[in-house]
Design a protein around this motif. Structure first.
Motif, PDB file in Angstrom:
ATOM      1  N   THR A  42      41.981  44.969  29.589  1.00  0.00           N
ATOM      2  CA  THR A  42      41.564  43.817  30.121  1.00  0.00           C
ATOM      3  C   THR A  42      42.439  42.268  30.441  1.00  0.00           C
ATOM      4  O   THR A  42      42.082  41.616  31.362  1.00  0.00           O
ATOM      5  CB  THR A  42      40.129  43.122  29.418  1.00  0.00           C
ATOM      6  N   ASP A  89      44.364  43.399  33.718  1.00  0.00           N
ATOM      7  CA  ASP A  89      43.807  44.085  34.579  1.00  0.00           C
ATOM      8  C   ASP A  89      44.052  43.752  36.059  1.00  0.00           C
ATOM      9  O   ASP A  89      44.249  44.702  36.934  1.00  0.00           O
ATOM     10  CB  ASP A  89      42.213  43.941  34.623  1.00  0.00           C
ATOM     11  N   HIS A  90      44.334  42.478  36.210  1.00  0.00           N
ATOM     12  CA  HIS A  90      44.701  42.017  37.610  1.00  0.00           C
ATOM     13  C   HIS A  90      46.002  42.609  37.968  1.00  0.00           C
ATOM     14  O   HIS A  90      46.585  42.919  39.117  1.00  0.00           O
ATOM     15  CB  HIS A  90      44.909  40.519  37.457  1.00  0.00           C
ATOM     16  N   ALA A 120      45.497  46.130  38.968  1.00  0.00           N
ATOM     17  CA  ALA A 120      44.991  46.340  40.248  1.00  0.00           C
ATOM     18  C   ALA A 120      46.053  46.161  41.421  1.00  0.00           C
ATOM     19  O   ALA A 120      46.080  46.765  42.472  1.00  0.00           O
ATOM     20  CB  ALA A 120      43.799  45.349  40.394  1.00  0.00           C
ATOM     21  N   SER A 179      41.332  50.744  39.577  1.00  0.00           N
ATOM     22  CA  SER A 179      41.357  49.247  39.453  1.00  0.00           C
ATOM     23  C   SER A 179      40.076  48.564  39.624  1.00  0.00           C
ATOM     24  O   SER A 179      40.002  47.417  39.076  1.00  0.00           O
ATOM     25  CB  SER A 179      42.397  48.770  40.674  1.00  0.00           C
ATOM     26  N   LEU A 180      39.345  48.893  40.460  1.00  0.00           N
ATOM     27  CA  LEU A 180      37.834  48.205  40.360  1.00  0.00           C
ATOM     28  C   LEU A 180      36.992  48.393  38.975  1.00  0.00           C
ATOM     29  O   LEU A 180      36.326  47.386  38.656  1.00  0.00           O
ATOM     30  CB  LEU A 180      37.169  49.015  41.723  1.00  0.00           C
ATOM     31  N   LEU A 224      38.450  45.432  36.988  1.00  0.00           N
ATOM     32  CA  LEU A 224      38.045  44.201  37.503  1.00  0.00           C
ATOM     33  C   LEU A 224      36.317  43.926  37.294  1.00  0.00           C
ATOM     34  O   LEU A 224      35.999  42.813  37.607  1.00  0.00           O
ATOM     35  CB  LEU A 224      38.373  44.069  39.011  1.00  0.00           C
ATOM     36  N   ALA A 253      34.289  45.461  39.258  1.00  0.00           N
ATOM     37  CA  ALA A 253      33.427  45.342  40.799  1.00  0.00           C
ATOM     38  C   ALA A 253      32.265  46.239  40.966  1.00  0.00           C
ATOM     39  O   ALA A 253      32.146  46.924  40.069  1.00  0.00           O
ATOM     40  CB  ALA A 253      34.643  45.830  41.710  1.00  0.00           C
ATOM     41  N   ILE A 260      44.302  39.363  44.395  1.00  0.00           N
ATOM     42  CA  ILE A 260      43.491  39.797  43.327  1.00  0.00           C
ATOM     43  C   ILE A 260      44.709  39.030  42.174  1.00  0.00           C
ATOM     44  O   ILE A 260      44.249  38.391  41.195  1.00  0.00           O
ATOM     45  CB  ILE A 260      43.388  41.068  42.920  1.00  0.00           C
ATOM     46  N   HIS A 318      43.932  35.578  39.734  1.00  0.00           N
ATOM     47  CA  HIS A 318      43.895  35.753  38.161  1.00  0.00           C
ATOM     48  C   HIS A 318      45.305  35.039  37.562  1.00  0.00           C
ATOM     49  O   HIS A 318      45.219  34.930  36.287  1.00  0.00           O
ATOM     50  CB  HIS A 318      44.015  37.332  37.716  1.00  0.00           C
TER      51      HIS A 318
END
Length: 182
Positions: free
Chosen positions: A66, A69-70, A73, A118-119, A122, A124, A174, A178
């Motif tokens: 976490t 994560d950006h 992604a 990646s979603l 995030l 999503a 993205i 972030h």
């Protein structure tokens, strides 16, 4: 994710299927609507399932990543986008045969699997994204099959380059959201 981001992602992920469908349509002087819809349905179903599978894999690892994560992604979307651009610039390959339709659909949806990972990190809304991706791919592959006879050899590579660049731009957005813009 905003509706615009979801639509951009769905369109970008459907470009591979569109290009493959252009190739299939180019094999036939006049592909029929039923054949085009069948091709679109196969591509759309597989393209909708692969981000779900990627999401499951990504969700299992989400608690460990976490904080970055950006970056994940960004890297996945940038790699997939770059792959699409490089594939578009490579020498053409022969269009798939009827027996290779499913394999072609799976091959063109590997990027959607990576995006699904990646979603997950995030957070999503994966069902909405998968539905959008599957629907966009159904439409794009159907249209690609129908347009293939006249457009496939001229514009397929341009569409794939644009799709790849859209994925790179989405990953960059993205990352910026972030980091710099946070």
């Amino acid at each position: 994710m905003t509706p615009l981001a979801i639509a951009t992602l769905a369109l970008a992920l459907s470009i591979d299927a569109f290009v493959a469908a252009l190739g299939r349509g180019a094999q036939s002087a006049r592909p029929g609507l039923v054949a085009a819809l069948s091709t679109g349905a196969v591509f759309g179903a597989i393209e909708a399932l692969t981000p779900l599978l990627g999401w499951v894999v990504g969700l299992a690892a989400a608690q460990f990543v976490t904080a970055i994560d950006h970056w994940i992604a960004f890297l996945l979307l940038a790699l997939v986008g770059t792959r699409m651009v490089l594939h578009a610039l490579a020498p053409s390959r022969p269009a798939p045969t009827a027996g290779g339709l499913v394999l072609t659909a799976v091959g063109s949806s590997i990027d959607a699997f990576a995006v699904g990972i990646s979603l997950a990190v995030l957070g999503a809304p994966i069902l909405i994204v998968a539905l959008a991706v599957g629907t966009a791919t159904l439409v794009m592959a159907t249209l690609g099959t129908l347009a293939g006879a006249s457009l496939g050899r001229r514009f397929g590579h341009i569409a794939e380059v644009l799709g790849g660049l859209a994925l790179i731009a989405l990953g960059t957005a993205i990352l910026l959201d972030h980091t710099i813009l946070a």
